[in-house]
Design a protein around this motif. Structure first.
Motif, PDB file in Angstrom:
ATOM      1  N   ASN A 174      11.537  13.580  11.293  1.00  0.00           N
ATOM      2  CA  ASN A 174      11.939  14.969  11.038  1.00  0.00           C
ATOM      3  C   ASN A 174      11.688  15.843  12.260  1.00  0.00           C
TER       4      ASN A 174
ATOM      5  N   TRP B  68       8.748  16.068   1.591  1.00  0.00           N
ATOM      6  CA  TRP B  68       9.574  14.895   1.822  1.00  0.00           C
ATOM      7  C   TRP B  68       8.680  13.686   1.696  1.00  0.00           C
TER       8      TRP B  68
ATOM      9  N   LEU C 112       1.489   5.968  10.195  1.00  0.00           N
ATOM     10  CA  LEU C 112       0.907   4.959   9.314  1.00  0.00           C
ATOM     11  C   LEU C 112       1.925   3.876   8.975  1.00  0.00           C
ATOM     12  N   TRP C 113       1.426   2.695   8.776  1.00  0.00           N
ATOM     13  CA  TRP C 113       2.260   1.521   8.482  1.00  0.00           C
ATOM     14  C   TRP C 113       3.403   1.448   9.499  1.00  0.00           C
ATOM     15  N   ASN C 114       4.578   1.036   9.024  1.00  0.00           N
ATOM     16  CA  ASN C 114       5.727   1.080   9.946  1.00  0.00           C
ATOM     17  C   ASN C 114       6.712   2.143   9.449  1.00  0.00           C
ATOM     18  N   ILE C 115       6.127   3.228   8.911  1.00  0.00           N
ATOM     19  CA  ILE C 115       6.959   4.317   8.388  1.00  0.00           C
ATOM     20  C   ILE C 115       6.944   5.444   9.425  1.00  0.00           C
ATOM     21  N   TYR C 116       8.087   5.708  10.017  1.00  0.00           N
ATOM     22  CA  TYR C 116       8.137   6.667  11.116  1.00  0.00           C
ATOM     23  C   TYR C 116       8.739   7.991  10.650  1.00  0.00           C
ATOM     24  N   ASN C 117       8.116   9.072  11.087  1.00  0.00           N
ATOM     25  CA  ASN C 117       8.567  10.413  10.704  1.00  0.00           C
ATOM     26  C   ASN C 117       9.554  10.919  11.748  1.00  0.00           C
TER      27      ASN C 117
ATOM     28  N   TYR D 222       0.996  -0.911  -4.173  1.00  0.00           N
ATOM     29  CA  TYR D 222       0.471  -1.228  -2.845  1.00  0.00           C
ATOM     30  C   TYR D 222      -0.311  -2.534  -2.884  1.00  0.00           C
TER      31      TYR D 222
ATOM     32  N   GLU E 199      15.865   1.884  13.041  1.00  0.00           N
ATOM     33  CA  GLU E 199      15.402   3.084  12.366  1.00  0.00           C
ATOM     34  C   GLU E 199      15.831   4.331  13.146  1.00  0.00           C
TER      35      GLU E 199
ATOM     36  N   ILE F 188       5.857  14.288   4.269  1.00  0.00           N
ATOM     37  CA  ILE F 188       6.202  15.148   5.395  1.00  0.00           C
ATOM     38  C   ILE F 188       6.344  16.578   4.876  1.00  0.00           C
TER      39      ILE F 188
ATOM     40  N   ARG G 138      14.119   8.377   2.235  1.00  0.00           N
ATOM     41  CA  ARG G 138      13.468   9.688   2.303  1.00  0.00           C
ATOM     42  C   ARG G 138      13.964  10.522   1.143  1.00  0.00           C
TER      43      ARG G 138
ATOM     44  N   ALA H  58       3.761   1.610   0.126  1.00  0.00           N
ATOM     45  CA  ALA H  58       3.201   2.671   0.965  1.00  0.00           C
ATOM     46  C   ALA H  58       4.233   3.771   1.198  1.00  0.00           C
ATOM     47  N   PHE H  59       3.738   4.984   1.451  1.00  0.00           N
ATOM     48  CA  PHE H  59       4.639   6.082   1.790  1.00  0.00           C
ATOM     49  C   PHE H  59       3.910   7.100   2.659  1.00  0.00           C
ATOM     50  N   ILE H  60       4.671   7.945   3.308  1.00  0.00           N
ATOM     51  CA  ILE H  60       4.076   9.113   3.967  1.00  0.00           C
ATOM     52  C   ILE H  60       4.687  10.363   3.352  1.00  0.00           C
TER      53      ILE H  60
ATOM     54  N   LYS I 210       8.663   9.643   2.592  1.00  0.00           N
ATOM     55  CA  LYS I 210       9.386   8.558   3.227  1.00  0.00           C
ATOM     56  C   LYS I 210       8.679   7.244   2.920  1.00  0.00           C
ATOM     57  N   ALA I 211       9.447   6.312   2.386  1.00  0.00           N
ATOM     58  CA  ALA I 211       8.927   4.979   2.073  1.00  0.00           C
ATOM     59  C   ALA I 211       9.986   3.992   2.517  1.00  0.00           C
ATOM     60  N   GLY I 212       9.595   3.024   3.323  1.00  0.00           N
ATOM     61  CA  GLY I 212      10.613   2.148   3.893  1.00  0.00           C
ATOM     62  C   GLY I 212      11.606   3.005   4.654  1.00  0.00           C
TER      63      GLY I 212
ATOM     64  N   GLY J  45      -0.763  10.034   3.957  1.00  0.00           N
ATOM     65  CA  GLY J  45      -0.360   8.642   3.833  1.00  0.00           C
ATOM     66  C   GLY J  45      -0.749   8.217   2.428  1.00  0.00           C
ATOM     67  N   GLY J  46       0.141   7.544   1.717  1.00  0.00           N
ATOM     68  CA  GLY J  46      -0.147   7.254   0.317  1.00  0.00           C
ATOM     69  C   GLY J  46       0.185   5.837  -0.085  1.00  0.00           C
ATOM     70  N   MET J  47      -0.413   5.441  -1.217  1.00  0.00           N
ATOM     71  CA  MET J  47      -0.240   4.085  -1.745  1.00  0.00           C
ATOM     72  C   MET J  47       0.016   4.174  -3.238  1.00  0.00           C
TER      73      MET J  47
ATOM     74  N   HIS K 236      13.277  -3.436  14.346  1.00  0.00           N
ATOM     75  CA  HIS K 236      13.086  -2.471  13.258  1.00  0.00           C
ATOM     76  C   HIS K 236      13.103  -1.038  13.795  1.00  0.00           C
TER      77      HIS K 236
END
Lengths: 495, 347
Positions: free
Chosen positions: B219, A357, B212-217, A410, B67, A422, A364, A418-420, A359-361, A432-434, B63
């Motif tokens: 799941n 998965w 990281l950042w303001n990206i919350y998991n 980025y 979310e 999962i 997802r 940016a993204f993570i 997630k960015a902003g 964590g990615g850019m 935010h």
């Protein structure tokens, strides 16, 4: 007053910070910074000193501190490290195992410190702390100078988009305040920072233990140093905002409290907006105009990056959570393939070909990740690497989506680039990615039996040929060295 | 679900209050007093805009609220009636405006709260058209558990921690907003904004998800849940300055008033409840007293103060040198006491 008598005594012979004047309203949002250093550079002492001298430590906390530690340092101050290592595990092991957030303020500005671990195996935590930071404070022991860990931290910080470095040359009392030591270390550091593309660099000689050049100046002890104290440097640092560039609103939520109202709620991630502006809804590409910007306090005539707003459009369009509303001019990239850099955060690493998965902003979606190369932190070089990226590895990867994805780079916009990742099996955050670029269409055209002709500079070709992927299929490849002119002729000849 | 305030005396029946259809219906209703969205119905704005520091904290909190509300099926907001809860509630109202707050507020009533807290709670629920769920641990109530008879640790464990678990389980909430701040206490400095909880509400500080950042998991698996902390990056001073700037109503306990109290173990204990028993040699005193935090009255120390307005409270705060948790008996037991309680499920 929390400052003990001996600090006050020190202050008499030292410079008082200029900010002792009248209480002012904080004129900017909090500066977020990250502190990094090797295990024994005295990082906890530095942060403890910052909190202590800015009076962020209350009396009862200080009392609990001296009760817990049962000892004081030779200045009669409590052991600052105990103030910070909040978790019992850390007290037991004597190390800092996780990112901790600290808060202090001066009359000019407030600060959020991400206090990150020095141990090499916790590089991932440093990346976490760096992700939101505007500035990095890199700590070195004046006796030891720059260590490999300093290089690692500086590299990770710059990779995560930090453009301002402060080098804290600590334990400076232990090198007899020798200017030549400071000059040597700061020169070496500036070269390192410049090689990473960081130009805003401040080096400060200090003793965190004695409180010299942290909050209070030390001009009587180091008359040759005329730069700022750490706190002054932090007060002067700039905060990056994404107000330049196109408008971006990742839609978090659709608000429909009644038939007459339909608003799109989110935090502006870039640019600005006002009623009447034309916007595109991505990835669908539909177009509408902004009718109203609604907030609890008032209907606004403009909103800028950072504002949490509710946007009303002038027509019925299909917008849902995860979509991005962007200015019609200057849209982000939309596509199925992107190049990115990422930090692997978990023991399982990042596996090639696995579906994660992303997630960015507020969006997802499923993604397949293909590692391309890995950063060798000791040399700062990228080495071809198509296998699993182990925990703490920093890699360049290709992202392939089933459905259209929307990104800025980025570099252009930290919030929309940016993204993570999962892991769908564990639900844990594994990277964590850019985003660095949208992938060219070339990647999407590979069909059975077709050939692709590339024309590359010889050195890049050499690098490519050194890769394992290349070596494994060497027999499938034709190579011919030709002149630039000949290459142009081939590529300009129509099929 | 609305009007469940009456449930204060008995365990709540969530099967009635939380059917999905009911929730969906109530979710996005307009505020009671604005039948149709029209900003001009509101009072003209007279207060000056927030300074950039508070604005940034407010934006971040909104935010997080949005979310969580969008990502989770069944969120709830823990409402403890104190100043942090008051700020949290204000931010929730802002986040979902012009809609209603789209989740219920949960108050864990230990039976030992100040009466002024309960009155204030009910007034807020009425004024802001909130869904309020009140839960008291029926076992503790039956056994008559209280801080004097059973000790503060056991009382807190049963009437707060166990009660909270009961209420969260009964409501099948998959996300719970809390007003905790990272500057409050050492173990909280490392807490995430989305703080993961196992099905039995345990927190594992060594194994937290990176954030990281303001990206919350968000799941999670069924049964697991997340505590979400929109005020993570606020400090005590920020809370007070925001209350002042936004004119947020607070329970009167925060303001100095002539109250009766005793001095016990270095703490000024409120002595007006019928269950209060003076210890031998204790003198009931009378004087101007206010509270910096609110909780169970036998565990919440007051401070001598003459501050009867918000400005005076803040003026006192700016010269105060003692952190706000100091009045709380709960933190002083041992080093790491809060971390221990949290691992067991205390909020």
């Amino acid at each position: 007053m929390t400052a003990p008598a001996n600090t006050a005594a020190l202050a008499e012979v030292q410079d008082l910070p200029e900010a002792e004047a009248a209480k002012a309203v904080k004129d900017s949002r909090p500066l977020r910074l990250i502190t990094c250093g090797s295990v024994d550079d005295g990082k906890s002492t530095l942060i403890g000193r910052l909190l202590w001298d800015t009076k962020a430590v209350k009396e009862d906390q200080a009392a609990a501190l001296s009760r817990d530690s049962g000892k004081q340092n030779d200045l009669g101050l409590p052991d600052f490290a105990l103030l910070l290592d909040g978790l019992q595990a850390e007290r037991e092991q004597g190390i800092t195992i996780d990112v901790a957030y600290r808060y202090f303020s001066t009359d000019r500005r407030s600060f959020i410190v991400a206090d990150t671990p020095g141990h090499e195996q916790y590089t991932r935590n440093m990346a976490t702390g760096a992700s939101t930071a505007d500035l990095a404070v890199l700590l070195v022991d004046a006796r030891a100078g720059l260590l490999e860990q300093t290089r690692r931290h500086a590299t990770i910080a710059s990779l995560m988009g930090i453009k301002q470095f402060v080098l804290a040359v600590n334990k400076f009392d232990l090198v007899s305040y020798d200017k030549s030591v400071f000059d040597r270390i700061s020169h070496e550091f500036k070269e390192l920072a410049l090689s990473l593309g960081v130009r805003q660099i401040t080096a400060i000689p200090m003793s965190a233990l004695k409180g010299e050049n942290v909050v209070y100046g030390a001009s009587t002890i180091m008359p040759w140093y005329d730069g700022p104290t750490l706190v002054q440097a932090l007060e002067l640092a700039t905060i990056r905002t994404a107000t330049a560039g196109g408008f971006r609103l990742p839609v978090q939520r659709v608000s429909r409290p009644g038939e007459s109202f339909r608003g799109y709620q989110g935090t502006v991630a870039g640019g600005s907006i006002k009623p009447g502006d034309s916007v595109a809804i991505l990835p669908s590409g539909m177009v509408a105009n902004v009718k109203q910007i609604v907030t609890f306090d008032l209907v606004r005539n403009a909103a800028v990056a950072g504002d949490a707003i509710t946007l009303v459009l002038d027509r019925q369009v299909d917008v849902s959570r995860g979509d991005m509303i962007a200015s019609l001019d200057g849209q982000p990239m939309t596509g199925l393939g992107f190049d990115a850099q990422l930090v692997a955060l978990q023991p399982g690493g990042i596996e090639p070909g696995k579906r994660y998965w992303l997630k960015a902003g507020s969006r997802r979606q499923r993604v397949v990740v293909q590692p391309v190369s890995q950063l060798e932190l000791s040399s700062g070089k990228w080495k071809p690497h198509a296998e699993t990226l182990a925990m703490n590895a920093i890699g360049k990867v290709r992202l392939s989506f089933d459905e259209l994805a929307v990104f800025d780079t980025y570099e252009q916009n930290r919030a929309t680039g940016a993204f993570i990742l999962i892991d769908p099996d564990t639900n844990n955050t594994v990277a964590g990615g850019m985003v660095t670029a949208k992938r060219s269409d070339l990647g999407g055209i590979h069909r059975e039996g077709e050939r692709v002709l590339l024309s590359l500079p010889a050195d890049l070709a050499e690098e490519l040929m050194a890769s394992e992927a290349f070596a494994a299929r060497r027999d499938d490849v034709d190579i011919r060295r030709i002149s630039g002119q000949r290459s142009n002729e081939i590529f300009e000849t129509p099929d | 679900m609305r009007g469940s305030r009456q449930a204060a005396e008995q365990p709540i029946d969530h099967s009635k209050t939380h059917s999905r259809t009911n929730r969906q219906e109530s979710r996005d209703h307009m505020h009671k007093h604005t039948s149709e969205f029209d900003p001009h119905l509101k009072d003209p704005v007279t207060k000056p805009p927030l300074d950039p520091h508070l604005k940034a904290l407010e934006n971040e909190a909104i935010h997080i609220f949005r979310e969580v509300a969008a990502e989770f099926e069944n969120p709830v907001m823990l409402y403890s009636i104190g100043k942090d809860s008051s700020v949290l509630l204000h931010l929730a109202r802002k986040a979902f405006y012009p809609g209603r707050v789209p989740f219920p507020l949960l108050h864990i009533d230990t039976g030992w709260k100040f009466p002024e807290m309960i009155a204030f709670r009910d007034e807020m629920a009425e004024r802001f058209d909130l869904d309020l769920v009140v839960h008291t641990n029926p076992r503790g109530q039956e056994e008559g558990i209280g801080p004097f008879s059973h000790g503060s640790a056991y009382h807190t464990d049963v009437m707060k921690t166990e009660a909270l678990r009961q209420a969260l389980d009964a409501g099948k909430y998959d996300a719970a907003f809390g007003g905790a701040r990272r500057d409050e206490e050492a173990s909280r400095a490392k807490e995430r904004i989305y703080s993961f909880r196992t099905p039995d509400h345990k927190w594992d500080p060594r194994n937290q998800r990176p954030e990281l950042w303001n990206i919350y998991n968000g799941n999670i698996r069924r049964g697991e849940s997340v505590r979400a902390f929109p005020l993570s990056n606020w400090t005590e001073v920020d809370i007070w300055r925001y209350i002042q700037a936004e004119n947020i109503p607070l329970p009167p306990l925060y303001y100095a008033k002539n109250r009766r109290f005793v001095e016990r173990d270095g703490m000024l204990m409120w002595a007006e409840d019928p269950r209060f028993q003076p210890l031998p040699g204790e003198q009931i005193q009378e004087g101007m007293l206010r509270f910096r935090t609110l909780g169970c009255w036998p565990l919440t120390g007051g401070i001598r103060s003459t501050a009867t307005t918000l400005d005076e409270v803040i003026a006192e705060l700016e010269i105060a040198t003692v952190s706000e948790r100091q009045g709380r008996a709960i933190d002083r037991d041992q080093a790491g006491s809060m971390e221990k309680k949290k691992r067991e499920g205390y909020f």
